[in-house]
Design a protein around this motif. Structure first.
Motif, PDB file in Angstrom:
ATOM      1  N   THR A 252     -24.583  29.816 -57.433  1.00 46.61           N
ATOM      2  CA  THR A 252     -24.313  30.659 -58.893  1.00 46.61           C
ATOM      3  C   THR A 252     -23.972  31.726 -57.776  1.00 46.61           C
ATOM      4  O   THR A 252     -25.149  32.487 -57.198  1.00 46.61           O
ATOM      5  CB  THR A 252     -25.403  30.214 -59.253  1.00 46.61           C
ATOM      6  OG1 THR A 252     -26.177  29.428 -60.027  1.00 46.61           O
ATOM      7  CG2 THR A 252     -25.840  32.116 -60.020  1.00 46.61           C
TER       8      THR A 252
ATOM      9  N   LYS B 156     -21.078  21.160 -60.640  1.00 48.13           N
ATOM     10  CA  LYS B 156     -20.196  21.746 -59.381  1.00 48.13           C
ATOM     11  C   LYS B 156     -19.329  21.209 -58.589  1.00 48.13           C
ATOM     12  O   LYS B 156     -18.573  22.474 -57.981  1.00 48.13           O
ATOM     13  CB  LYS B 156     -21.669  21.372 -58.172  1.00 48.13           C
ATOM     14  CG  LYS B 156     -23.159  21.172 -58.890  1.00 48.13           C
ATOM     15  CD  LYS B 156     -23.762  23.058 -59.145  1.00 48.13           C
ATOM     16  CE  LYS B 156     -25.042  22.709 -59.336  1.00 48.13           C
ATOM     17  NZ  LYS B 156     -26.070  22.399 -60.071  1.00 48.13           N
TER      18      LYS B 156
ATOM     19  N   THR C  34     -23.961  17.494 -67.814  1.00 52.34           N
ATOM     20  CA  THR C  34     -23.338  18.773 -66.305  1.00 52.34           C
ATOM     21  C   THR C  34     -23.925  17.378 -65.073  1.00 52.34           C
ATOM     22  O   THR C  34     -23.467  17.765 -63.660  1.00 52.34           O
ATOM     23  CB  THR C  34     -24.135  19.833 -66.136  1.00 52.34           C
ATOM     24  OG1 THR C  34     -25.066  19.479 -66.312  1.00 52.34           O
ATOM     25  CG2 THR C  34     -23.803  21.167 -66.871  1.00 52.34           C
TER      26      THR C  34
ATOM     27  N   GLY D 146     -25.264  14.770 -62.279  1.00 49.50           N
ATOM     28  CA  GLY D 146     -26.418  15.033 -62.292  1.00 49.50           C
ATOM     29  C   GLY D 146     -26.970  12.931 -61.932  1.00 49.50           C
ATOM     30  O   GLY D 146     -28.044  12.444 -60.808  1.00 49.50           O
TER      31      GLY D 146
ATOM     32  N   THR E 123     -27.037  22.832 -69.526  1.00 49.48           N
ATOM     33  CA  THR E 123     -28.411  23.787 -69.515  1.00 49.48           C
ATOM     34  C   THR E 123     -28.222  24.938 -68.656  1.00 49.48           C
ATOM     35  O   THR E 123     -27.481  25.719 -68.026  1.00 49.48           O
ATOM     36  CB  THR E 123     -28.107  22.479 -68.176  1.00 49.48           C
ATOM     37  OG1 THR E 123     -27.768  20.891 -68.702  1.00 49.48           O
ATOM     38  CG2 THR E 123     -29.812  22.729 -67.389  1.00 49.48           C
ATOM     39  N   GLY E 124     -29.632  25.585 -68.499  1.00 48.78           N
ATOM     40  CA  GLY E 124     -29.335  26.940 -67.730  1.00 48.78           C
ATOM     41  C   GLY E 124     -30.494  26.371 -66.381  1.00 48.78           C
ATOM     42  O   GLY E 124     -31.349  26.293 -66.638  1.00 48.78           O
TER      43      GLY E 124
ATOM     44  N   VAL F  10     -23.459  27.560 -64.443  1.00 45.37           N
ATOM     45  CA  VAL F  10     -22.460  27.367 -65.699  1.00 45.37           C
ATOM     46  C   VAL F  10     -22.983  27.796 -66.780  1.00 45.37           C
ATOM     47  O   VAL F  10     -21.524  28.460 -67.505  1.00 45.37           O
ATOM     48  CB  VAL F  10     -23.153  26.059 -66.184  1.00 45.37           C
ATOM     49  CG1 VAL F  10     -22.621  25.557 -67.603  1.00 45.37           C
ATOM     50  CG2 VAL F  10     -23.326  25.140 -65.712  1.00 45.37           C
TER      51      VAL F  10
ATOM     52  N   ASN G  36     -27.737  17.979 -56.175  1.00 46.18           N
ATOM     53  CA  ASN G  36     -26.425  17.572 -56.580  1.00 46.18           C
ATOM     54  C   ASN G  36     -25.163  18.972 -55.980  1.00 46.18           C
ATOM     55  O   ASN G  36     -24.046  17.988 -55.964  1.00 46.18           O
ATOM     56  CB  ASN G  36     -26.415  18.042 -58.777  1.00 46.18           C
ATOM     57  CG  ASN G  36     -27.488  17.228 -59.011  1.00 46.18           C
ATOM     58  OD1 ASN G  36     -27.829  16.503 -58.529  1.00 46.18           O
ATOM     59  ND2 ASN G  36     -28.271  17.406 -59.668  1.00 46.18           N
TER      60      ASN G  36
ATOM     61  N   ASN H 153     -30.182  28.068 -62.310  1.00 47.11           N
ATOM     62  CA  ASN H 153     -29.931  29.227 -61.954  1.00 47.11           C
ATOM     63  C   ASN H 153     -28.327  30.032 -62.613  1.00 47.11           C
ATOM     64  O   ASN H 153     -28.928  31.032 -62.642  1.00 47.11           O
ATOM     65  CB  ASN H 153     -29.315  29.097 -60.324  1.00 47.11           C
ATOM     66  CG  ASN H 153     -29.662  28.924 -59.949  1.00 47.11           C
ATOM     67  OD1 ASN H 153     -31.425  29.134 -59.063  1.00 47.11           O
ATOM     68  ND2 ASN H 153     -28.960  27.603 -59.008  1.00 47.11           N
ATOM     69  N   GLY H 154     -27.880  29.581 -63.560  1.00 48.46           N
ATOM     70  CA  GLY H 154     -27.536  30.738 -64.587  1.00 48.46           C
ATOM     71  C   GLY H 154     -25.846  30.619 -64.288  1.00 48.46           C
ATOM     72  O   GLY H 154     -25.045  31.417 -65.368  1.00 48.46           O
TER      73      GLY H 154
HETATM   74  C1  LIG Z   1     -27.154  22.681 -61.463  1.00 44.77           C
HETATM   75  C2  LIG Z   1     -26.225  21.757 -62.325  1.00 44.77           C
HETATM   76  C3  LIG Z   1     -26.855  22.216 -63.761  1.00 44.77           C
HETATM   77  C4  LIG Z   1     -27.339  23.945 -63.620  1.00 44.77           C
HETATM   78  O1  LIG Z   1     -26.534  24.739 -63.175  1.00 44.77           O
HETATM   79  P1  LIG Z   1     -26.413  26.762 -62.975  1.00 44.77           P
HETATM   80  O2  LIG Z   1     -25.436  26.891 -63.347  1.00 44.77           O
HETATM   81  O3  LIG Z   1     -27.629  26.249 -61.829  1.00 44.77           O
HETATM   82  O4  LIG Z   1     -27.453  27.075 -64.187  1.00 44.77           O
HETATM   83  C5  LIG Z   1     -27.318  21.680 -64.105  1.00 44.77           C
HETATM   84  N1  LIG Z   1     -26.951  20.500 -64.457  1.00 44.77           N
HETATM   85  C6  LIG Z   1     -26.257  19.595 -63.724  1.00 44.77           C
HETATM   86  C7  LIG Z   1     -26.880  18.249 -63.012  1.00 44.77           C
HETATM   87  C8  LIG Z   1     -26.552  20.708 -62.562  1.00 44.77           C
HETATM   88  O5  LIG Z   1     -26.409  19.767 -60.811  1.00 44.77           O
END
Ligand SMILES: *Cc1c(COP(=O)(O)O)cnc(C)c1O
Length: 328
Positions: free
Chosen positions: A161, A54, A318, A320, A193-194, A199, A82, A196-197
């Motif tokens: 997103t 994020k 990503t 978290g 990861t997907g 990323v 997050n 909300n989409g």
């Molecule tokens: C938000 C998040 C994602 C997913 O991102 P999107 O853009 O919502 O698909 C993946 N991993 C972590 C740790 C996140 O916080």
């Protein structure tokens, strides 16, 4: 590359993240999975708070907020969001007031991301156990009442997103391409990861505009393939409007959307993802969590074991980390 980088450079971006994030080899995982080369792109180390994807979105979202002269950042998410914690960290660094809005009850004991928010003394609103649409409606009402008080609020919701938020991972594609060239690492396949989409949109769009140097594999943690596809297409449309560059590709031809590993959906472990949360750090000393980062590794392992992956593979971590402490 020039077109895309020029378009990106025309957008205000705050230097919040420590970039480029490290690209490290996962040798014990390679031995375990019997695959020649696997790398981890450490977006869990973006440099503020507990780190995570994020921060890349916030570079652009908060850039827009400052361009609009905002004085208050309103950010909405679940309790262990997050996005909320990383927005609160970024606001601390920028000296901006941050207010978080959570769907859930105010907990008696603050854990995980909520503990970090508490230490930041971020103002928090708890809307009770409602869905995200009701939470967003509350956040919007709060935005209007702040405006009536003469404040200039900027609202971030749905994981950041949006066309602007997705630019973080458009720029990521340029970064990864330059990094792999500099290090001489011919990464071919990227797994991410997907949710909300956001990323996924950035990766798919950025990669396409760079001429598809990577194969993009998105492992859904929440939606069906069809739903995720709609989310990505909608956000791609928004990115096109922000950057003024057309996507001009068929989504199916420039990414794989994988929905077989999400189990019952967002925040619900599968047996495999629960095991991965322990196995991965035991092999690599890198922690993952239950909601996002474990399920993508489960999907990646399955694809590698089924011989569906070619060339050097890259796991996009990503983050978290903050939420992990509220998951046990
Ligand atoms: C938000 C998040 C994602 C997913 O991102 P999107 O853009 O919502 O698909 C993946 N991993 C972590 C740790 C996140 O916080």
């Amino acid at each position: 590359m020039r077109n895309l980088t020029d378009a990106l450079e025309s957008i205000r971006r705050l230097p919040l993240a420590a970039l480029p994030t490290p690209l490290t080899r996962l040798t014990r995982l390679e031995a375990e999975w019997g695959y020649e080369r696997i790398y981890c792109k450490r977006d869990d180390m973006t440099g503020l708070g507990p780190g995570g994807n994020k921060i890349r979105s916030l570079e652009f979202l908060l850039g827009e907020a400052l361009a609009q002269n905002a004085d208050t950042i309103l950010v909405a998410g679940p309790l262990q969001s997050n996005l909320c914690t990383l927005a609160a960290c970024a606001c601390a660094k920028l000296g901006l007031r941050c207010i978080t809005v959570h769907n859930g009850d105010r907990p008696e004991r603050t854990e995980g991301n909520l503990l970090l928010n508490r230490l930041l003394e971020t103002e928090a609103h708890y809307v009770g156990p409602v869905d995200s649409a009701m939470r967003n409606a509350y956040a919007d009402e709060l935005r209007r009442s702040l405006t009536r008080e003469g404040k200039r609020p900027y609202l971030i919701e749905n994981g950041g997103t949006s066309g602007m938020g997705a630019l973080g991972y458009v720029a990521f594609c340029v970064e990864l391409l330059e990094q792999t060239r500099e290090l001489g690492i011919p990464i071919r396949s990227v797994f991410a990861t997907g949710g909300n989409g956001g990323v996924a949109t950035g990766l798919v769009y950025g990669n396409a505009l760079l001429g598809c140097p990577f194969e993009i594999n998105i492992v859904s943690v929440e939606s069906s393939r069809e739903e995720l596809e709609q989310d990505i297409l909608r956000t791609i449309g928004q990115v096109e409007r922000v950057l003024g560059l057309d996507f001009n590709c068929k989504l199916k031809e420039v990414c794989n959307l994988i929905d077989e590993y999400r189990g019952e959906g967002w925040g619900v472990n599968t047996a495999e993802s629960e095991e991965m949360v322990r196995r991965f750090p035991q092999m690599e000393g890198i922690f993952i969590e239950n909601v996002y980062t474990s399920k993508v590794l489960v999907g990646m392992e399955a694809w590698i074991r089924e011989n569906r992956v070619q060339g050097d593979a890259c796991y996009l971590h990503t983050g978290g980390f903050g939420s992990l402490f509220a998951q046990y």
